[in-house]
Design a protein around this motif. Structure first.
Motif, PDB file in Angstrom:
ATOM      1  N   ALA B 129       0.815  -1.220   0.000  1.00 39.84           N
ATOM      2  CA  ALA B 129       0.000   0.000   0.000  1.00 39.84           C
ATOM      3  C   ALA B 129       0.848   1.269   0.000  1.00 39.84           C
ATOM      4  CB  ALA B 129      -0.928   0.000   1.214  1.00 39.84           C
ATOM      5  N   ILE B 201      -7.192   4.239  -7.839  1.00 40.16           N
ATOM      6  CA  ILE B 201      -6.174   3.935  -6.826  1.00 40.16           C
ATOM      7  C   ILE B 201      -5.548   5.236  -6.312  1.00 40.16           C
ATOM      8  CG2 ILE B 201      -4.055   2.616  -6.335  1.00 40.16           C
ATOM      9  CD1 ILE B 201      -6.506   0.862  -7.173  1.00 40.16           C
ATOM     10  N   ARG B 209      -5.989   1.290   0.192  1.00 42.52           N
ATOM     11  CA  ARG B 209      -4.899   0.611  -0.510  1.00 42.52           C
ATOM     12  C   ARG B 209      -4.402  -0.591   0.296  1.00 42.52           C
ATOM     13  NH1 ARG B 209      -1.344   5.954  -2.470  1.00 42.52           N
ATOM     14  NH2 ARG B 209      -3.084   6.989  -3.518  1.00 42.52           N
ATOM     15  N   VAL B 226       1.416  -0.464  -4.738  1.00 43.14           N
ATOM     16  CA  VAL B 226       0.845   0.783  -5.243  1.00 43.14           C
ATOM     17  C   VAL B 226       1.979   1.800  -5.288  1.00 43.14           C
ATOM     18  CG1 VAL B 226      -0.796   2.653  -4.771  1.00 43.14           C
ATOM     19  CG2 VAL B 226      -1.416   0.296  -4.214  1.00 43.14           C
TER      20      VAL B 226
END
Lengths: 162, 420
Positions: B129, B201, B209, B226
């Protein structure tokens, strides 16, 4: 390394929670874990697991990182697991504790519960002695074969420290 | 190269890496919990090791069985406590100090963008994340890390998941991941990474996330990631950790394949018993009677989740036919929820709130199910027996779906719910 044993057959996506249910993870003796191996889906497993070869479908061992899953199988007397494919963490954990794992796409269809199997770990050749059918598993890389032969990663770490 | 390849190159001291190559990487941080850690400690002694490779890079967290509900669990806690003390490991989170490991790892900034982090828990993939490469390993591999600080990895192929559009009201990142699980299946990303990209996103909070990266393992994935952005930087700043380098995928980075998704029309989804990819629309299974609703876990026990739940529960009561258990993921979230008045709302609605723990999700501690019972849960797995009896059934859904369903006592689509 040659392994002979009786096939114990399961389907796809056999997960770590059925291999060893979470409520037993507080147990520390591998023999106690083994008593509950596969309990999530098969209460009779432990009666047939000695010298057994688990033959499974896709994605065997999916789910958690609990090493207690391959430990429970190893101490139940299971000699080897042959699956169409394995989940990543289980695969590594099994090798690390010295439990042989082989990937073979073709074996599953031609095997029945209780068939006598003989396999050569190095070549990946599997013979179904009951039905006289041969199957070829993917050949393990040398470093993985070596890890299995010395009984797992801990023995490797011990050696490295000497 | 893509971000995962860049991180593994950096950590293994190489110019570049290719998918399928085996690399030996230096580990930036290693985490164990009491269920997996006690084995690592046993093995550590067995191999004759005396000192861990780096006591500042090891984090030990009690979370699966806290406070101890059995003597066996208490013994595991003791093993962990003594090892942390003996090795001088400061990042030891005892009962009342941390909470669920993956939340604590992020809150306490044990993870930074660009790091290689391993945890002896499969949901370690959560830290993607913030742009770290993080993955779950077993206890023996962790022994290798504790003693050498290094571990081998096969460089994974990476699937790009490109997501556009805006979520409708009460449709949340959990629903997005259930959609991905439906498409890929439970082994569809086996051995692979998932890189999440796109406007959805970028608009998503760090909490959201974390939810989607957390569940990457449920499709067999090795890591989710991410790309760090201004939200990541703000998060790291709030955690007082700003010393890191950011690894971004090159514009011409190669991927195994790309999955294009839009969330504009996404509806609340539910993963039906007993496989995570057995996904249906909530509206298709509406009316299924529930014995228990559970809201919590490393997937959905964060403050953003609890805020949605409180918004729905405020002024309502949990149905007589069911029981609602809410577990904040960490001590910090528990305190925030208390200060914001969320806990009061939960209690007034008839929910029970427990201390931060993996608890009901893991089916080994509290909130377990009896035979024949049905539970709707915001967690990550609905395997047979996951939350208790092998004869119980678990449905997985978002916190919004869970909260509305707790009020009706049946699986209910939250999009038709009128909030105050």
């Amino acid at each position: 390394m040659n392994i002979i044993g009786k096939a114990i057959k399961y389907g796809d996506d056999i997960n770590t929670d059925v291999i060893i249910p979470s409520r037993y993870l507080v147990l520390t003796d591998p023999r106690d874990l083994a008593k509950h191996a596969m309990e999530g889906i098969d209460h009779s497993f432990i009666k047939k697991s000695k010298d057994g070869i688990v033959v499974a479908g896709k994605n065997f061992g999916c789910g958690s990182s609990r090493e207690q899953a391959p430990i429970a199988l190893k101490y139940s007397g299971t000699r080897c697991i042959i699956a169409k494919s394995f989940a990543r963490i289980f695969y590594r954990n099994a090798i690390n504790i010295g439990l042989p794992v082989l990937e073979c796409e073709s074996l599953w269809d031609s095997v029945q519960d209780g068939d006598q199997l003989s396999l050569d770990l190095k070549s990946g050749n599997i013979k179904n002695l009951t039905r006289n059918i041969s199957s070829q598993a993917q050949v393990l890389p040398d470093f993985i074969l070596e890890l299995i032969e010395i009984g797992g990663l801990l023995n490797n770490l011990k050696r490295a420290r000497v | 190269m893509n971000a995962i390849e860049k991180i593994l190159s950096r950590a293994s001291g190489r110019e570049n890496v290719l998918p399928g190559e085996i690399v030996e990487a230096n580990i930036d941080c290693a985490m164990v919990n009491e269920i997996t850690g006690h084995l690592t400690i046993k093995y550590f002694h067995e191999v004759g090791a005396k000192e861990v490779w780096n006591k500042e890079k090891i984090v030990m967290i009690l979370d699966h069985t806290i406070p101890a509900g059995s003597v066996e669990a208490a013994e595991l806690h003791k093993i962990m406590r003594e090892f942390a003390r003996e090795q001088g490991i400061r990042a030891f989170y005892d009962v009342g100090r941390g909470g669920i490991s993956h939340q604590v790892m992020m809150e306490k900034a044990h993870v930074k963008p660009g790091d290689v982090v391993v945890g002896a828990d499969s949901h370690t993939c959560t830290y993607g994340a913030i742009g770290a490469f993080s993955t779950g390993i077993g206890s023996t591999d962790m022994t290798a890390v504790f003693t050498t600080g290094r571990l081998w990895f096969k460089v994974p192929k990476v699937i790009k998941v490109n997501v556009r559009g805006d979520f409708r009201k009460f449709v949340v990142p959990k629903d997005l991941f259930l959609k991905i699980a439906k498409i890929l299946g439970v082994s569809g990303a086996n051995y692979m990474g998932l890189e999440f990209k796109g406007s959805t996103i970028r608009d998503m909070s760090i909490d959201g996330r974390m939810t989607i990266c957390n569940m990457v393992i449920e499709v067999g994935g090795k890591a989710g990631i991410v790309e760090p952005d201004e939200k990541t930087l703000a998060y790291m700043k709030s955690r007082k950790n700003d010393r890191f380098s950011i690894m971004r995928s090159d514009p011409d980075a190669e991927y195994e394949r790309t999955l294009e998704l839009s969330v504009d029309d996404l509806q609340p989804l539910v993963s039906c018993p007993s496989a995570v990819d057995n996904v249906k629309l909530v509206s298709e299974v509406e009316g299924v009677e529930l014995d228990q609703v559970f809201i919590g876990s490393c997937t959905n026990g964060r403050i953003e989740d609890l805020r949605i739940v409180a918004k729905i529960l405020k002024g309502n009561v949990v149905s007589d036919r069911t029981r609602l258990i809410i577990i904040p993921a960490s001590q910090e979230i528990y305190l925030d929820a208390l200060r914001e008045g969320l806990i009061e709302t939960f209690l007034l609605s008839g929910a029970t709130v427990t201390n931060p723990t993996c608890g009901a999700c893991y089916g080994g501690h509290i909130g377990m199910l009896a035979s024949g019972e049905v539970c709707l849960s915001t967690t990550n797995r609905n395997f047979i027996g996951r939350m208790g009896s092998p004869k119980s059934k678990v449905y997985l859904a978002s916190p919004a779906t869970a909260a509305v369903s707790a009020i009706t006592g049946r699986i209910t689509d939250p999009t038709s719910f009128k909030s105050g």
